[in-house]
Design a protein around this motif. Structure first.
Motif, mmCIF file in Angstrom:
data_model
loop_
_atom_site.group_PDB
_atom_site.id
_atom_site.type_symbol
_atom_site.label_atom_id
_atom_site.label_comp_id
_atom_site.label_asym_id
_atom_site.label_seq_id
_atom_site.Cartn_x
_atom_site.Cartn_y
_atom_site.Cartn_z
ATOM 1 N N TYR A 128 0.831 -1.196 0.000
ATOM 2 C CA TYR A 128 0.000 0.000 0.000
ATOM 3 C C TYR A 128 0.872 1.255 0.000
ATOM 4 O O TYR A 128 2.075 1.190 0.227
ATOM 5 C CB TYR A 128 -0.950 -0.001 1.195
ATOM 6 C CG TYR A 128 -1.806 -1.261 1.271
ATOM 7 C CD1 TYR A 128 -2.449 -1.750 0.140
ATOM 8 C CD2 TYR A 128 -1.953 -1.961 2.468
ATOM 9 C CE1 TYR A 128 -3.225 -2.901 0.197
ATOM 10 C CE2 TYR A 128 -2.720 -3.110 2.531
ATOM 11 C CZ TYR A 128 -3.356 -3.579 1.390
ATOM 12 O OH TYR A 128 -4.109 -4.716 1.451
ATOM 13 N N THR A 129 0.234 2.392 -0.211
ATOM 14 C CA THR A 129 0.978 3.643 -0.389
ATOM 15 C C THR A 129 0.578 4.732 0.592
ATOM 16 O O THR A 129 1.418 5.510 1.028
ATOM 17 C CB THR A 129 0.780 4.176 -1.823
ATOM 18 O OG1 THR A 129 1.213 3.183 -2.755
ATOM 19 C CG2 THR A 129 1.564 5.459 -2.050
ATOM 20 N N LEU A 160 11.788 8.122 6.472
ATOM 21 C CA LEU A 160 11.379 6.716 6.476
ATOM 22 C C LEU A 160 10.254 6.488 5.458
ATOM 23 O O LEU A 160 10.246 5.477 4.750
ATOM 24 C CB LEU A 160 10.924 6.313 7.874
ATOM 25 C CG LEU A 160 10.648 4.828 8.095
ATOM 26 C CD1 LEU A 160 11.924 4.004 7.929
ATOM 27 C CD2 LEU A 160 10.042 4.596 9.480
ATOM 28 N N ALA A 161 9.329 7.443 5.374
ATOM 29 C CA ALA A 161 8.252 7.355 4.383
ATOM 30 C C ALA A 161 8.832 7.374 2.973
ATOM 31 O O ALA A 161 8.412 6.602 2.098
ATOM 32 C CB ALA A 161 7.268 8.498 4.573
ATOM 33 N N VAL A 166 6.005 5.412 0.972
ATOM 34 C CA VAL A 166 4.709 5.638 1.616
ATOM 35 C C VAL A 166 4.447 7.140 1.686
ATOM 36 O O VAL A 166 5.349 7.920 2.003
ATOM 37 C CB VAL A 166 4.683 5.024 3.029
ATOM 38 C CG1 VAL A 166 3.422 5.450 3.797
ATOM 39 C CG2 VAL A 166 4.772 3.507 2.941
ATOM 40 N N ILE A 167 3.211 7.544 1.388
ATOM 41 C CA ILE A 167 2.832 8.958 1.427
ATOM 42 C C ILE A 167 1.959 9.203 2.653
ATOM 43 O O ILE A 167 0.908 8.579 2.825
ATOM 44 C CB ILE A 167 2.076 9.362 0.155
ATOM 45 C CG1 ILE A 167 2.943 9.125 -1.088
ATOM 46 C CG2 ILE A 167 1.664 10.843 0.224
ATOM 47 C CD1 ILE A 167 2.223 9.360 -2.398
ATOM 48 N N PHE A 202 4.670 13.750 1.618
ATOM 49 C CA PHE A 202 3.709 14.349 2.544
ATOM 50 C C PHE A 202 2.727 15.196 1.754
ATOM 51 O O PHE A 202 3.116 16.119 1.046
ATOM 52 C CB PHE A 202 4.392 15.217 3.600
ATOM 53 C CG PHE A 202 3.397 15.887 4.521
ATOM 54 C CD1 PHE A 202 2.714 15.145 5.474
ATOM 55 C CD2 PHE A 202 3.119 17.242 4.406
ATOM 56 C CE1 PHE A 202 1.771 15.744 6.305
ATOM 57 C CE2 PHE A 202 2.185 17.846 5.234
ATOM 58 C CZ PHE A 202 1.510 17.091 6.185
ATOM 59 N N LYS A 203 1.451 14.855 1.864
ATOM 60 C CA LYS A 203 0.406 15.574 1.142
ATOM 61 C C LYS A 203 -0.805 15.767 2.044
ATOM 62 O O LYS A 203 -0.795 15.356 3.219
ATOM 63 C CB LYS A 203 0.019 14.823 -0.135
ATOM 64 C CG LYS A 203 1.137 14.798 -1.188
ATOM 65 C CD LYS A 203 0.678 14.201 -2.489
ATOM 66 C CE LYS A 203 1.794 14.195 -3.524
ATOM 67 N NZ LYS A 203 2.187 15.571 -3.937
#
Length: 291
Positions: A128-129, A160-161, A166-167, A202-203
């Protein structure tokens, strides 16, 4: 599906001699739009809590009959179930403390950093994202202090993301009606935080319902800031019910504007169904947003 269209489908299937077997989920196969294909311009999803009465397996079966295969706001304990049904987790959760205790309070940072450091690799391992996070409530804090505190906390996990692809998505929530005192309640504040964190990982989770309440001007905001929006939620306003013509948001126009920005993420239904036929409400919402 409106009443007239449903009658036509039922009549067509009856004349063709097809059985109208029950699914065990409160609807028959004839009551779904199985004769219509989604257009493919929007990646549809639904938030689990709004249809949790079906159970996770029941919701997996329901959305696949409607024609999409993603569910929002599920954690690691839920992933084996959806994987067994070929369904994707479009927004993961489980690392947050709460909506009111977030990254704007340094007293929460140690626990949040621990939680997210543990969950980010699991999200990636599961394939997953997206992973949700929250600003927390103001509790008398000014905007600038909140921005700096959030930035400092997020900077400690963003590497780490990035490493795991990962977002992190901070959700925009209204502070007028549903989440009094929540800090990330304006697009401009959230966009400024994105600029300070300065990472593609990051969003913002742009909740159309919440932002209609706190600021309006939805389409212009989306067009001007879409690069900072990684995920969308829907619901009808006022009342957080169905997104049909009983409420004030012109969802076809809003979703069309999202598609025109080149957005490739998910649009998740997060309305709390009020109608007696809740599954029909979900199918109707998907059709409304399938521009």
């Amino acid at each position: 599906m409106n009443t007239e269209n449903r009658r036509k489908v039922l009549k067509k299937m009856a004349l063709s001699g097809l059985a109208l077997g029950s699914t065990g989920l409160g609807f028959s196969l004839a009551e779904t739009n199985i004769d219509r294909q989604l257009k493919g311009n929007v990646r549809h999803a639904v938030s689990y809590w709004t249809y949790s009465y079906l159970g996770l397996e029941g919701l997996c079966q329901t959305i696949k009959k409607i024609g999409f295969n993603a569910i929002d706001l599920l954690g690691p304990k839920d992933w084996p179930t959806i994987k067994a049904h070929g369904v994707e987790c479009s927004m993961c959760n489980g690392a947050e403390i709460s909506l009111t205790q977030g990254f704007n309070d340094p007293n929460n940072h140690a626990q949040l950093i621990k939680n997210y450091s543990e969950l980010i690799p699991l999200v990636a391992e599961a394939g997953y994202t997206n992973l949700i996070c929250f600003s927390g409530n103001r509790n008398g804090m000014d905007d600038e202090t909140g921005l700096n505190n959030c930035m400092e906390g997020l900077k400690k996990i963003i590497h780490l993301a990035e490493k795991h692809g990962v977002i992190l998505h901070m959700e925009l929530l209204n502070s007028k009606i549903d989440h009094k005192d929540y800090m990330c309640d304006r697009s401009a504040w959230g966009v400024e935080l994105c600029k300070r964190v300065d990472s593609e990982n990051f969003k913002l989770l742009y909740d159309i319902y919440h932002m209609q309440i706190d600021e309006g001007d939805l389409i212009r905001t989306i067009r001007e800031n879409h690069t900072y929006f990684g995920h969308y939620h829907t619901a009808g306003n006022p009342g957080r019910g169905e997104i049909d013509d009983s409420q004030e948001i012109n969802y076809p126009a809003v979703i069309k504007a999202i598609v025109e920005t080149g957005f490739k993420g998910f649009v998740a239904q997060e309305f709390a169904p009020k109608a007696s036929d809740k599954i029909a409400s979900l199918e109707q919402a998907i059709r409304i947003c399938d521009v």
